[in-house]
Motif scaffolding. Structure first.
Motif, PDB file in Angstrom:
ATOM      1  N   GLY A   9      45.410  -8.857  21.669  1.00 53.89           N
ATOM      2  CA  GLY A   9      45.390  -7.855  20.607  1.00 53.89           C
ATOM      3  C   GLY A   9      44.359  -6.989  20.760  1.00 53.89           C
ATOM      4  O   GLY A   9      43.495  -6.613  19.772  1.00 53.89           O
ATOM      5  N   GLU A  31      45.832 -13.956  20.259  1.00 50.70           N
ATOM      6  CA  GLU A  31      44.764 -13.313  20.758  1.00 50.70           C
ATOM      7  C   GLU A  31      43.643 -14.396  20.735  1.00 50.70           C
ATOM      8  O   GLU A  31      43.175 -15.280  19.933  1.00 50.70           O
ATOM      9  N   VAL A  50      35.314  -1.551  24.226  1.00 50.90           N
ATOM     10  CA  VAL A  50      34.320  -2.513  24.916  1.00 50.90           C
ATOM     11  C   VAL A  50      33.080  -1.643  25.301  1.00 50.90           C
ATOM     12  O   VAL A  50      31.947  -2.082  25.833  1.00 50.90           O
ATOM     13  N   ARG A  56      38.093  10.644  24.365  1.00 51.14           N
ATOM     14  CA  ARG A  56      37.837  11.651  25.195  1.00 51.14           C
ATOM     15  C   ARG A  56      38.629  13.020  24.625  1.00 51.14           C
ATOM     16  O   ARG A  56      38.508  12.653  23.506  1.00 51.14           O
ATOM     17  N   LEU A 138      40.383  -7.748  31.437  1.00 52.60           N
ATOM     18  CA  LEU A 138      39.705  -9.079  31.491  1.00 52.60           C
ATOM     19  C   LEU A 138      40.399 -10.267  30.936  1.00 52.60           C
ATOM     20  O   LEU A 138      40.159 -11.079  30.379  1.00 52.60           O
ATOM     21  N   ILE A 346      46.542  -3.644  32.008  1.00 53.31           N
ATOM     22  CA  ILE A 346      47.066  -4.556  33.116  1.00 53.31           C
ATOM     23  C   ILE A 346      48.125  -4.103  33.966  1.00 53.31           C
ATOM     24  O   ILE A 346      48.341  -4.380  35.228  1.00 53.31           O
ATOM     25  N   GLY A 351      41.983   3.061  30.790  1.00 54.45           N
ATOM     26  CA  GLY A 351      41.376   3.775  29.835  1.00 54.45           C
ATOM     27  C   GLY A 351      42.052   3.569  28.287  1.00 54.45           C
ATOM     28  O   GLY A 351      43.110   2.856  28.349  1.00 54.45           O
TER      29      GLY A 351
HETATM   30  P1  FAD Z   1      42.030  -4.973  26.124  1.00 51.74           P
HETATM   31  O1  FAD Z   1      41.703  -3.938  24.854  1.00 51.74           O
HETATM   32  O2  FAD Z   1      40.850  -5.512  26.900  1.00 51.74           O
HETATM   33  O3  FAD Z   1      42.591  -6.148  25.294  1.00 51.74           O
HETATM   34  C1  FAD Z   1      43.172  -7.111  25.769  1.00 51.74           C
HETATM   35  C2  FAD Z   1      43.148  -8.348  24.782  1.00 51.74           C
HETATM   36  O4  FAD Z   1      43.735  -9.373  25.491  1.00 51.74           O
HETATM   37  C3  FAD Z   1      41.867  -8.453  24.603  1.00 51.74           C
HETATM   38  O5  FAD Z   1      41.595  -8.640  23.078  1.00 51.74           O
HETATM   39  C4  FAD Z   1      41.688  -9.957  25.105  1.00 51.74           C
HETATM   40  O6  FAD Z   1      40.522 -10.886  24.336  1.00 51.74           O
HETATM   41  C5  FAD Z   1      42.768 -10.541  24.919  1.00 51.74           C
HETATM   42  N1  FAD Z   1      43.138 -11.803  26.163  1.00 51.74           N
HETATM   43  C6  FAD Z   1      42.775 -11.693  27.436  1.00 51.74           C
HETATM   44  N2  FAD Z   1      43.430 -12.931  28.179  1.00 51.74           N
HETATM   45  C7  FAD Z   1      44.201 -13.734  26.710  1.00 51.74           C
HETATM   46  C8  FAD Z   1      44.854 -14.740  27.037  1.00 51.74           C
HETATM   47  N3  FAD Z   1      45.120 -15.372  28.061  1.00 51.74           N
HETATM   48  N4  FAD Z   1      45.350 -15.143  25.744  1.00 51.74           N
HETATM   49  C9  FAD Z   1      45.100 -14.172  24.573  1.00 51.74           C
HETATM   50  N5  FAD Z   1      44.485 -13.087  24.597  1.00 51.74           N
HETATM   51  C10 FAD Z   1      43.858 -12.869  25.568  1.00 51.74           C
HETATM   52  N6  FAD Z   1      37.980   2.525  28.779  1.00 51.74           N
HETATM   53  C11 FAD Z   1      37.567   3.652  28.495  1.00 51.74           C
HETATM   54  O7  FAD Z   1      38.591   4.495  28.041  1.00 51.74           O
HETATM   55  N7  FAD Z   1      36.455   4.057  28.072  1.00 51.74           N
HETATM   56  C12 FAD Z   1      35.512   3.217  28.370  1.00 51.74           C
HETATM   57  O8  FAD Z   1      34.249   3.640  28.439  1.00 51.74           O
HETATM   58  C13 FAD Z   1      35.864   2.065  28.962  1.00 51.74           C
HETATM   59  N8  FAD Z   1      34.924   1.317  29.491  1.00 51.74           N
HETATM   60  C14 FAD Z   1      35.132   0.031  29.964  1.00 51.74           C
HETATM   61  C15 FAD Z   1      34.152  -0.972  30.234  1.00 51.74           C
HETATM   62  C16 FAD Z   1      34.296  -2.288  30.742  1.00 51.74           C
HETATM   63  C17 FAD Z   1      33.385  -3.113  31.068  1.00 51.74           C
HETATM   64  C18 FAD Z   1      35.619  -2.535  30.696  1.00 51.74           C
HETATM   65  C19 FAD Z   1      36.088  -3.912  31.520  1.00 51.74           C
HETATM   66  C20 FAD Z   1      36.781  -1.864  30.420  1.00 51.74           C
HETATM   67  C21 FAD Z   1      36.352  -0.407  30.156  1.00 51.74           C
HETATM   68  N9  FAD Z   1      37.537   0.503  29.634  1.00 51.74           N
HETATM   69  C22 FAD Z   1      37.332   1.676  29.281  1.00 51.74           C
HETATM   70  C23 FAD Z   1      38.910   0.092  30.032  1.00 51.74           C
HETATM   71  C24 FAD Z   1      39.140  -0.542  28.550  1.00 51.74           C
HETATM   72  O9  FAD Z   1      38.712  -1.538  28.663  1.00 51.74           O
HETATM   73  C25 FAD Z   1      40.717  -0.351  28.476  1.00 51.74           C
HETATM   74  O10 FAD Z   1      41.307   0.642  28.946  1.00 51.74           O
HETATM   75  C26 FAD Z   1      41.325  -0.827  27.170  1.00 51.74           C
HETATM   76  O11 FAD Z   1      40.727  -1.676  26.347  1.00 51.74           O
HETATM   77  C27 FAD Z   1      42.565  -1.609  27.641  1.00 51.74           C
HETATM   78  O12 FAD Z   1      43.297  -1.992  26.607  1.00 51.74           O
HETATM   79  P2  FAD Z   1      44.269  -3.157  26.577  1.00 51.74           P
HETATM   80  O13 FAD Z   1      44.775  -3.441  25.327  1.00 51.74           O
HETATM   81  O14 FAD Z   1      44.945  -3.133  28.106  1.00 51.74           O
HETATM   82  O15 FAD Z   1      42.999  -4.328  27.110  1.00 51.74           O
END
Ligand code: FAD
Length: 442
Positions: A9, A31, A50, A56, A138, A346, A351
């Motif tokens: 989430g 989540e 995070v 941006r 992550l 992933i 971003g």
């Molecule tokens: P996320 O927002 O990370 O959401 C994934 C979710 O899945 C999380 O809530 C996690 O808890 C959950 N999850 C993971 N594994 C499981 C599982 N097995 N079962 C259930 N839940 C699970 N982007 C920017 O635009 N600006 C920035 O400054 C920036 N800085 C960053 C700094 C760091 C250290 C990192 C790691 C990333 C950064 N990013 C930044 C990239 C940013 O994290 C991502 O672009 C964005 O949050 C990705 O969205 P997402 O939904 O794919 O992943």
């Protein structure tokens, strides 16, 4: 069952859930936080930012990420809706008050009658049903292992090692030239795969000095474990010896400079074509942890790149992502397990905004499928379409690394009647995109 299950989430999972629910589909978000944490998240809220609190540039007339904001708003996106509510003054950037922002996204999701949130870690790829995996950079170890088992070890990366990417048109070809090392490759496409930038001894020494002096970003604890084998940052190579780069990524062998056929270059920086359109080139072997400002200062010293503009700068991060060009179809489904979609970071976008946009698309596509329909992706002239086209086909699969949205991903607009100013040209891209996106929504 007609329920859509979303793992994760974050930015993508929250937006995917919102979009699918608005199409009338029942959604469960799984989540793992707050039970299971990550090294970057601090809270148990959905859509936690995070690091930076900025989405941006919000300029939707001449900036590609601003255009993505526009498209997400046009599609009724939740992330953009709540970003507007919690906006902080930040000039042309869309910055938000991060905790209230994430709290409101969470509250909106929980209040939706078709969405429920189940707080649990999912550790294995599901066998059947309708699923979106949006577990982000992550992704927890157990699930990553299961993805790896299904896709093959080569197809899942745990780090990105991003070499800077340059707009081809900004390279000075009166200094640089196209040639592949030892003239390998028969086809015209292979022969236009590399651009070479030559350095004299003085220029090389100057470059190494600048590199050693440049400001770097430190790794977070635990971030580098098991990483450094294949892919050293250039500044680390330079620290090991002033000649290391000249015998590594900057080796001058197998190349002849047509501008100066009698002069042997002391070192050469190679750029490799990064997309099928040929609008973007990456600097081969130039992954780096230099700060962004330092990168542009240092790279401008390379002959041919004096006026280079960068589609993205280099970086090295902990980042779980799949090789989407080989694994996903244009419906974002895993070809080998089509009941599973991937969305968010992933998939190899990078971003908050790009991730949320891929969630928006996956949510709508999955909802359409559950209702017995097919939603085609938006055309590549749109920001959302340019991204999905890039990750599911336009990018070179062998060297696939995460990508930000940028105009180099869009089909070029021919500058008929002379060179337009950059601002006018970007306006032409965004006007074209808005028309195409509106038509797609309709
Ligand atoms: P996320 O927002 O990370 O959401 C994934 C979710 O899945 C999380 O809530 C996690 O808890 C959950 N999850 C993971 N594994 C499981 C599982 N097995 N079962 C259930 N839940 C699970 N982007 C920017 O635009 N600006 C920035 O400054 C920036 N800085 C960053 C700094 C760091 C250290 C990192 C790691 C990333 C950064 N990013 C930044 C990239 C940013 O994290 C991502 O672009 C964005 O949050 C990705 O969205 P997402 O939904 O794919 O992943």
């Amino acid at each position: 069952s007609k329920t859509l299950h979303i793992i994760g989430g974050g930015m993508a999972g929250s937006e995917a859930a919102w979009q699918a629910a608005h199409q009338g589909v029942q959604v469960v978000i799984h989540e793992m936080r707050p039970q299971v944490g990550t090294f970057a998240h601090r809270t148990g809220h959905l859509a936690e930012m995070v690091c930076s609190n900025s989405f941006r540039s919000d300029d939707h007339e001449s900036n590609a990420v601003g255009l993505l904001h526009w498209e997400m708003r046009a599609a009724g996106g939740l992330i953009m809706e709540q970003a507007a509510v919690h906006r902080l003054p930040a000039g042309g950037a869309l910055a938000v008050d991060r905790d209230p922002f994430a709290e409101s996204v969470t509250a909106r999701i929980k209040a939706h009658p078709l969405i429920s949130v189940s707080y649990e870690e999912i550790t294995e790829l599901p066998d059947d049903g309708h699923w979106i995996i949006a577990t982000g950079p992550l992704t927890s170890g157990a699930l990553a292992e299961s993805i790896r088992a299904a896709t093959g070890a080569e197809a899942l990366a745990f780090f990105d090692a991003i070499a800077p990417i340059v707009y081809a048109e900004s390279v000075d070809m009166s200094v640089a030239w196209m040639q592949s090392r030892y003239d390998k490759g028969e086809t015209a496409e292979e022969q236009t795969a590399y651009i070479n930038c030559p350095l004299t001894r003085e220029q090389y020494e100057d470059f190494i000095d600048a590199l050693l002096a440049a400001e770097k970003t430190e790794f977070k604890e635990g971030e580098t474990a098991g990483y450094f084998d294949g892919c050293l940052p250039i500044e680390v190579m330079a620290e090991r010896g002033r000649e290391t780069l000249r015998f590594g990524p900057m080796k001058p062998v197998g190349l002849t400079n047509p501008h100066q056929p009698d002069v042997k270059a002391y070192a050469v920086v190679q750029l490799r074509r990064d997309n099928k359109l040929g609008t973007l080139f990456n600097m081969v072997g130039f992954q780096t942890k230099m700060k962004y400002g330092a990168q542009t200062d240092v790279f401008k010293r390379i002959p041919g790149l004096t006026n280079a503009s960068f589609a993205r700068l280099g970086g090295i991060h902990r980042n779980t992502f799949i090789n989407s060009p080989t694994l996903l179809d244009n419906q974002m489904r895993l070809k080998s397990h089509p009941h599973i979609r991937f969305a968010g970071q992933i998939t190899g976008v990078e971003g908050y905004v790009e991730s949320a946009a891929m969630g928006l698309l996956a949510g709508r596509m999955a909802a359409a499928e559950i209702k017995g329909e097919t939603l085609l992706p938006p055309p590549p002239e749109t920001a959302t379409g340019a991204l999905i086209t890039h990750i599911t086909g336009g990018a070179e699969a062998k060297t696939f690394q995460p990508m930000n949205v940028n105009f180099g991903l869009f089909p070029p607009i021919n500058a008929k009647g002379g060179r337009r100013g950059r601002k006018d040209r970007y306006k032409a891209y965004t006007d074209r995109a808005k028309d195409a996106f509106t038509a797609w929504l309709g």
